[in-house]
Design a protein around this motif. Structure first.
Motif, short mmCIF file in Angstrom:
data_model
loop_
_atom_site.label_atom_id
_atom_site.label_comp_id
_atom_site.label_asym_id
_atom_site.label_seq_id
_atom_site.Cartn_x
_atom_site.Cartn_y
_atom_site.Cartn_z
N ASN A 136 0.83 -1.21 0.00
CA ASN A 136 0.00 0.00 0.00
C ASN A 136 0.86 1.26 0.00
O ASN A 136 1.99 1.25 0.48
CB ASN A 136 -0.91 0.03 1.24
N TYR A 137 0.30 2.34 -0.50
CA TYR A 137 1.04 3.61 -0.54
C TYR A 137 1.30 4.15 0.86
O TYR A 137 2.14 5.03 1.04
CB TYR A 137 0.30 4.64 -1.39
N THR A 143 0.52 -3.18 -6.11
CA THR A 143 0.71 -1.91 -5.43
C THR A 143 -0.52 -1.06 -5.67
O THR A 143 -1.20 -1.21 -6.69
CB THR A 143 1.97 -1.14 -5.94
N GLU A 153 8.53 4.08 2.98
CA GLU A 153 9.12 4.34 1.67
C GLU A 153 10.08 3.24 1.24
O GLU A 153 10.13 2.88 0.06
CB GLU A 153 9.85 5.69 1.70
N GLN A 196 8.18 0.45 -0.33
CA GLN A 196 7.72 0.82 -1.67
C GLN A 196 8.86 0.77 -2.68
O GLN A 196 8.67 0.36 -3.83
CB GLN A 196 7.08 2.20 -1.63
N ALA A 221 -1.28 1.64 -7.02
CA ALA A 221 -0.76 2.63 -7.97
C ALA A 221 -1.78 2.83 -9.06
O ALA A 221 -1.82 2.09 -10.03
CB ALA A 221 0.56 2.15 -8.56
#
Length: 195
Positions: free
Chosen positions: A61-62, A189, A66, A69, A191
């Motif tokens: 997940n966003y 993701t 970091e 990701q 996104a």
């Protein structure tokens, strides 16, 4: 002693070499049992970078850190990166696959008819066909890439022996990449696709 070590290294390397099978006929002209019987090319999962989340967890997940990701970006790039033992791209097969994936995606897309009429479903290739991208309106989840392939009439093994390494779906909320080398290796993701 050094000479003996070099000879042993050379022998081990020779043992590791695997012949690659050439497939002359497209999958739809072969009997399903023939396609299914073809062995997967040798592939070492240890050659992949660190996975950002365990295999039982499909989505990054966003809101995750970091560094997780960043790992996801690197891992997804590596999924579609060919290794020496991967089959060469079968361009006619990939072209046929694109044609067959479009109606499959239209049938599985969960977007409204109005959205599909306006934006449509698009099937593209990346890396000369190593990754197949199916851009949808809605419905992309961890199961969708495999469902798309099956709906079009292909197993992940069919795709792999023709050089396709990843099937990716992308909609307004997520993208999911399914490896053809490992049916359990799917990574999503949050996104969204920009219109």
């Amino acid at each position: 002693m050094r000479r003996l070590a070099l000879m042993i290294s050379a022998m081990l390397l020779a043992c590791d070499e695997k012949p690659t099978a050439k497939v002359d006929a497209p999958a739809d002209t072969l009997a399903p049992s023939v396609v299914a019987a073809k062995p997967k090319p040798g592939w070492d999962a240890a050659s992949m970078p660190q996975r950002p989340v365990p295999k039982g967890t499909a989505t990054v997940n966003y809101t995750m850190p970091e560094d997780v990701q960043m790992l996801a970006n690197g891992y997804m790039n590596a999924m579609a990166t060919p290794h020496p033992e991967d089959a060469l791209i079968d361009a006619p097969f990939v072209a046929q696959l694109q044609e067959q994936l479009k109606p499959a995606a239209e049938a599985l897309d969960k977007g409204s008819k109005a959205e599909r009429a306006k934006l449509g479903v698009l099937v593209q290739t990346t890396g000369g066909g190593r990754r197949i991208d199916v851009l949808m309106i809605a419905g992309c989840d961890a199961d969708m890439p495999k469902r798309l392939a099956l709906k079009a009439g292909y197993t992940l093994d069919n795709l792999l022996i023709h050089g396709v390494l990843v099937v990716r779906c992308n909609d307004h909320s997520a993208q999911c990449l399914q490896s053809t080398r490992d049916s359990e290796d799917v990574l999503c993701t949050t996104a969204p696709r920009h219109k």
